[in-house]
Write a protein that holds these residues in place. Structure first.
Motif, PDB file in Angstrom:
ATOM      1  N   TYR A 172     -33.991  10.184 -42.190  1.00  0.00           N
ATOM      2  CA  TYR A 172     -33.157   9.054 -42.617  1.00  0.00           C
ATOM      3  C   TYR A 172     -33.772   7.721 -42.220  1.00  0.00           C
ATOM      4  N   LEU A 173     -33.422   6.700 -42.992  1.00  0.00           N
ATOM      5  CA  LEU A 173     -33.694   5.321 -42.600  1.00  0.00           C
ATOM      6  C   LEU A 173     -32.354   4.614 -42.634  1.00  0.00           C
ATOM      7  N   PHE A 174     -31.898   4.135 -41.461  1.00  0.00           N
ATOM      8  CA  PHE A 174     -30.586   3.499 -41.381  1.00  0.00           C
ATOM      9  C   PHE A 174     -30.686   2.264 -40.500  1.00  0.00           C
ATOM     10  N   GLN A 175     -30.379   1.118 -41.060  1.00  0.00           N
ATOM     11  CA  GLN A 175     -30.437  -0.161 -40.346  1.00  0.00           C
ATOM     12  C   GLN A 175     -31.762  -0.323 -39.599  1.00  0.00           C
ATOM     13  N   GLY A 176     -32.840   0.014 -40.318  1.00  0.00           N
ATOM     14  CA  GLY A 176     -34.175  -0.200 -39.781  1.00  0.00           C
ATOM     15  C   GLY A 176     -34.712   0.920 -38.918  1.00  0.00           C
ATOM     16  N   GLU A 177     -33.838   1.900 -38.585  1.00  0.00           N
ATOM     17  CA  GLU A 177     -34.312   2.978 -37.724  1.00  0.00           C
ATOM     18  C   GLU A 177     -34.599   4.236 -38.543  1.00  0.00           C
ATOM     19  N   PHE A 178     -35.813   4.775 -38.325  1.00  0.00           N
ATOM     20  CA  PHE A 178     -36.197   6.015 -39.005  1.00  0.00           C
ATOM     21  C   PHE A 178     -35.976   7.187 -38.057  1.00  0.00           C
ATOM     22  N   GLY A 179     -35.398   8.274 -38.552  1.00  0.00           N
ATOM     23  CA  GLY A 179     -35.167   9.445 -37.708  1.00  0.00           C
ATOM     24  C   GLY A 179     -35.367  10.731 -38.481  1.00  0.00           C
ATOM     25  N   VAL A 180     -35.614  11.809 -37.746  1.00  0.00           N
ATOM     26  CA  VAL A 180     -35.805  13.125 -38.354  1.00  0.00           C
ATOM     27  C   VAL A 180     -34.888  14.122 -37.646  1.00  0.00           C
ATOM     28  N   CYS A 181     -34.183  14.921 -38.447  1.00  0.00           N
ATOM     29  CA  CYS A 181     -33.184  15.841 -37.903  1.00  0.00           C
ATOM     30  C   CYS A 181     -33.418  17.259 -38.399  1.00  0.00           C
ATOM     31  N   SER A 182     -33.025  18.213 -37.551  1.00  0.00           N
ATOM     32  CA  SER A 182     -32.894  19.597 -37.994  1.00  0.00           C
ATOM     33  C   SER A 182     -31.499  19.736 -38.603  1.00  0.00           C
ATOM     34  N   ARG A 183     -31.069  20.932 -38.900  1.00  0.00           N
ATOM     35  CA  ARG A 183     -29.757  21.152 -39.533  1.00  0.00           C
ATOM     36  C   ARG A 183     -28.636  20.451 -38.780  1.00  0.00           C
ATOM     37  N   ASN A 184     -28.678  20.508 -37.441  1.00  0.00           N
ATOM     38  CA  ASN A 184     -27.543  20.013 -36.650  1.00  0.00           C
ATOM     39  C   ASN A 184     -27.877  18.952 -35.624  1.00  0.00           C
ATOM     40  N   LEU A 185     -29.156  18.584 -35.463  1.00  0.00           N
ATOM     41  CA  LEU A 185     -29.540  17.688 -34.372  1.00  0.00           C
ATOM     42  C   LEU A 185     -30.507  16.608 -34.823  1.00  0.00           C
ATOM     43  N   ASP A 186     -30.389  15.440 -34.194  1.00  0.00           N
ATOM     44  CA  ASP A 186     -31.345  14.357 -34.357  1.00  0.00           C
ATOM     45  C   ASP A 186     -32.454  14.628 -33.330  1.00  0.00           C
ATOM     46  N   LEU A 187     -33.726  14.603 -33.752  1.00  0.00           N
ATOM     47  CA  LEU A 187     -34.819  15.021 -32.864  1.00  0.00           C
ATOM     48  C   LEU A 187     -35.717  13.846 -32.472  1.00  0.00           C
ATOM     49  N   LEU A 188     -36.161  13.852 -31.221  1.00  0.00           N
ATOM     50  CA  LEU A 188     -37.138  12.859 -30.758  1.00  0.00           C
ATOM     51  C   LEU A 188     -38.465  13.118 -31.456  1.00  0.00           C
ATOM     52  N   GLU A 189     -39.216  12.049 -31.748  1.00  0.00           N
ATOM     53  CA  GLU A 189     -40.533  12.278 -32.334  1.00  0.00           C
ATOM     54  C   GLU A 189     -41.462  12.851 -31.274  1.00  0.00           C
ATOM     55  N   THR A 190     -42.019  14.021 -31.576  1.00  0.00           N
ATOM     56  CA  THR A 190     -43.030  14.621 -30.707  1.00  0.00           C
ATOM     57  C   THR A 190     -44.177  15.077 -31.593  1.00  0.00           C
TER      58      THR A 190
END
Ligand code: ATP
Ligand code: MN
Ligand code: MN
Length: 329
Positions: A172-190
């Motif tokens: 997702y990209l929301f209010q400038g923040e990009f994130g990556v999620c599994s089915r149920n969790l938002d994940l830290l970039e590693t």
């Protein structure tokens, strides 16, 4: 959350050729083989859907092999064939005080069975799945008997895609923040997490930033260690199936989604057809769900996902042939 244990009306009971101790009971679009005489047409039954993890105390007869899930001894309900009749889920007597439509999932301690998560998918949790995106989920056609009738009458057009058997990814990209999620969790970039690797490989952040909108791309991660790698892949791959418009609170239409992905080198789940549902029934859709995967010759596909071209509705038809052949993970 899936309503896994609900009180439903028995719509039909049919004999099974060659079997005198069991019969086939219909609740909504589900067929369940039960002991003869346990239920009657027009009466109620407690129906437990496939993938329910049923505590041993509720169904000791299913728990000859001792197995645990989240610390609860019990059994997973699967699709089986008894005397040639497909049977999905389990019927039990209605507990005292419960009535038609009641959802007893939590009260009975029933959980949705989930296979163990492979190490490269686990990741490090940044937070819960963001509330501004819809979680990926498709309702089973067996639970949509009345809706299906309306859709058939309305002559709506549907995009038919292959349902791939992997793991759900949301970027997702929301209010400038990009994130990556599994089915149920938002994940830290590693570095090594497969969801993040695929997001980088597919340049999803750049794709979303270029739109100047708040959007989420959703797709299936398929590959080694995921659901037994049915497509025989050497490395994880992404197949997109939806784009969610966060500001409007709805999914992009098929045409809008294709336009966004077009030229970006991002691969979509196989699109098999565009069709109306003329003459369709639960049985005919389940039959059409059976077939080979477009991704690998000779592999049974998991099923089909139907997305309406003119409204924000969708459903899935899972192949019983696939379910009967499914291995335990
Ligand atoms: P369950 O709910 O039993 O765990 P599931 O994990 O496959 O099964 P469902 O709700 O059954 O989830 O189906 C929706 C999921 O199917 C989505 O979360 C997505 O990960 C996956 N999927 C695979 N292919 C497609 C597709 N073509 N369109 C939409 N979803 C798809
Ligand atoms: Mn689901
Ligand atoms: Mn799945």
């Amino acid at each position: 959350m899936r309503k896994l244990a609900t009180v439903r009306k028995v719509l039909d009971i049919a004999p099974i050729p060659g079997a005198d101790a069991i019969e086939c009971v219909t609740v909504d679009g589900w067929k369940v083989v039960s002991k003869k005489g346990d239920y009657r047409i027009g009466g109620n039954a407690l129906y437990l859907e496939v993938d329910s993890w049923v505590p041993e105390a509720l169904a000791p007869f299913l728990c000859k092999d001792k197995r645990e899930f989240n610390g609860v001894s019990g059994a997973r309900l699967r699709t089986i064939k008894l005397r040639g009749q497909i049977s999905q889920g389990l019927l039990l007597p209605v507990p005292a005080g419960a009535g038609e439509g009641d959802d007893l999932t939590d009260m009975l301690g029933i959980q949705k069975y989930e296979p163990p998560i492979p190490a490269d998918l686990q990741g490090i949790v940044k937070g819960p799945f963001p509330s501004f995106v819809r979680k990926t989920n498709q309702e089973r056609i067996q639970n949509l008997v009345a809706e299906l009738e309306e859709w058939v009458d309305a002559g709506l057009e549907w995009e038919v895609t292959e349902k791939l058997d992997g793991s759900s990814l949301t970027a997702y990209l929301f209010q400038g923040e990009f994130g990556v999620c599994s089915r149920n969790l938002d994940l830290l970039e590693t570095e090594n997490n497969s969801y993040w690797k695929l997001a980088r490989e597919n340049k999803l952040e750049a794709l979303l930033r270029a739109t100047g909108r708040n959007l989420a791309v959703q797709g299936e991660l398929i590959g080694p260690n995921v659901q037994g790698n049915p497509y025989g892949l050497g490395a994880p791959q992404l197949r997109v199936f939806d784009v969610y418009d966060i500001d409007r609170g709805r999914y992009l239409t098929s045409a809008e989604r294709m336009a966004l992905l077009d030229g970006a080198g991002i691969v979509h789940c196989p699109v098999l057809d565009t069709q109306n549902l003329a003459g369709a029934s639960v049985a005919s859709l389940l039959a059409s769900a059976e077939g080979k995967s477009a991704l690998k010759a000779g592999t049974e596909r998991e099923g089909l996902v139907f997305k309406c071209l003119s409204a924000d509705v969708s459903f899935k038809a899972i192949s019983n042939k696939f379910l009967l052949g499914e291995k335990e993970f």
